[in-house]
Motif scaffolding. Sequence first.
Motif, PDB file in Angstrom:
ATOM      1  N   GLY A  70      -8.053  -5.173   5.889  1.00 43.23           N
ATOM      2  CA  GLY A  70      -7.316  -3.934   5.694  1.00 43.23           C
ATOM      3  C   GLY A  70      -6.326  -3.992   4.539  1.00 43.23           C
ATOM      4  O   GLY A  70      -5.655  -2.996   4.250  1.00 43.23           O
ATOM      5  N   LYS A  71      -6.229  -5.137   3.899  1.00 44.62           N
ATOM      6  CA  LYS A  71      -5.279  -5.310   2.797  1.00 44.62           C
ATOM      7  C   LYS A  71      -5.963  -5.092   1.455  1.00 44.62           C
ATOM      8  O   LYS A  71      -7.103  -5.508   1.247  1.00 44.62           O
ATOM      9  N   SER A  72      -5.236  -4.461   0.545  1.00 45.85           N
ATOM     10  CA  SER A  72      -5.759  -4.243  -0.803  1.00 45.85           C
ATOM     11  C   SER A  72      -5.743  -5.539  -1.594  1.00 45.85           C
ATOM     12  O   SER A  72      -5.095  -6.527  -1.218  1.00 45.85           O
ATOM     13  N   ALA A  73      -6.442  -5.539  -2.711  1.00 46.53           N
ATOM     14  CA  ALA A  73      -6.436  -6.707  -3.600  1.00 46.53           C
ATOM     15  C   ALA A  73      -5.029  -7.003  -4.098  1.00 46.53           C
ATOM     16  O   ALA A  73      -4.637  -8.172  -4.236  1.00 46.53           O
ATOM     17  N   VAL A  74      -4.256  -5.952  -4.357  1.00 51.22           N
ATOM     18  CA  VAL A  74      -2.877  -6.150  -4.814  1.00 51.22           C
ATOM     19  C   VAL A  74      -2.046  -6.821  -3.717  1.00 51.22           C
ATOM     20  O   VAL A  74      -1.281  -7.752  -3.991  1.00 51.22           O
ATOM     21  N   GLN A  75      -2.196  -6.362  -2.481  1.00 46.02           N
ATOM     22  CA  GLN A  75      -1.432  -6.971  -1.400  1.00 46.02           C
ATOM     23  C   GLN A  75      -1.822  -8.436  -1.225  1.00 46.02           C
ATOM     24  O   GLN A  75      -0.943  -9.296  -1.046  1.00 46.02           O
TER      25      GLN A  75
END
Length: 243
Positions: A70-75
């Motif tokens: 559920g986490k973006s690449a940025v996160q």
Amino acid sequence: MLPFLLLASRAEDAAADDEYDAYLRYGGLEERELRRVRLEAAPLPDLDLADYSGVIVGGSPFTSSDPPEGKSAVQHRVERELSGLLDRLVARDFPFLGACYGVGTLGTHQGAVIDRTYGEPLGGVEIELTDAGLEDPVLKGMPRSFTAFTGHKEACTALPAHAVLLARSAACPVHMFRIRTNLYATQFHPELDVDGLITRIDIYRNAGYFPPESAEDLMENARQFTVTEPMKVLRNFVDRYAR
């Protein structure tokens, strides 16, 4: 004086700038004394800790306990970079203050249980210092009980044995803790006053944190509180570690 380093990750310029201004104001700092790096915009640059008095992590839209998918690449990148930095900070017992997102980052790094058991809605809460909190120099001059603004989906359910619990609320068992001598994390926002909270409610009214139609009620609720004590955490941290 060597500057402090503020690691920010708010994508909205208005929210990021308001946060930076609050840290300047309540930390008693000039712009040259607080360098800001916006982690959501670019990778963390190489840091020589000898160039800084201390490191501060501000609030974030990221939630540490989200499932990896559920986490973006940025996160994912920001979490890797902060974890690597915390390896260095903890090893050196280097001055660190993480506000709100600090509980998720420092807590996860140190083996705390971070989950969604003890989330609190947006608004004012009564914070109670522990006996250790009353004796801690970063909480110097603060009463045992005070009002602070908070609003979080996740929190610390259990601290590791080596952590020192400094503050809690009725609904959240860990609102501030210390690792070693010089690393701190707060769940409440030490930089947030009434005007600051109202500004954030306005900025984030369509960001999915709360129903947009509730924004005016949340603003009116914020105006019912007097919040003056949490900011002492910032000034005490600056005064203690400025070099």
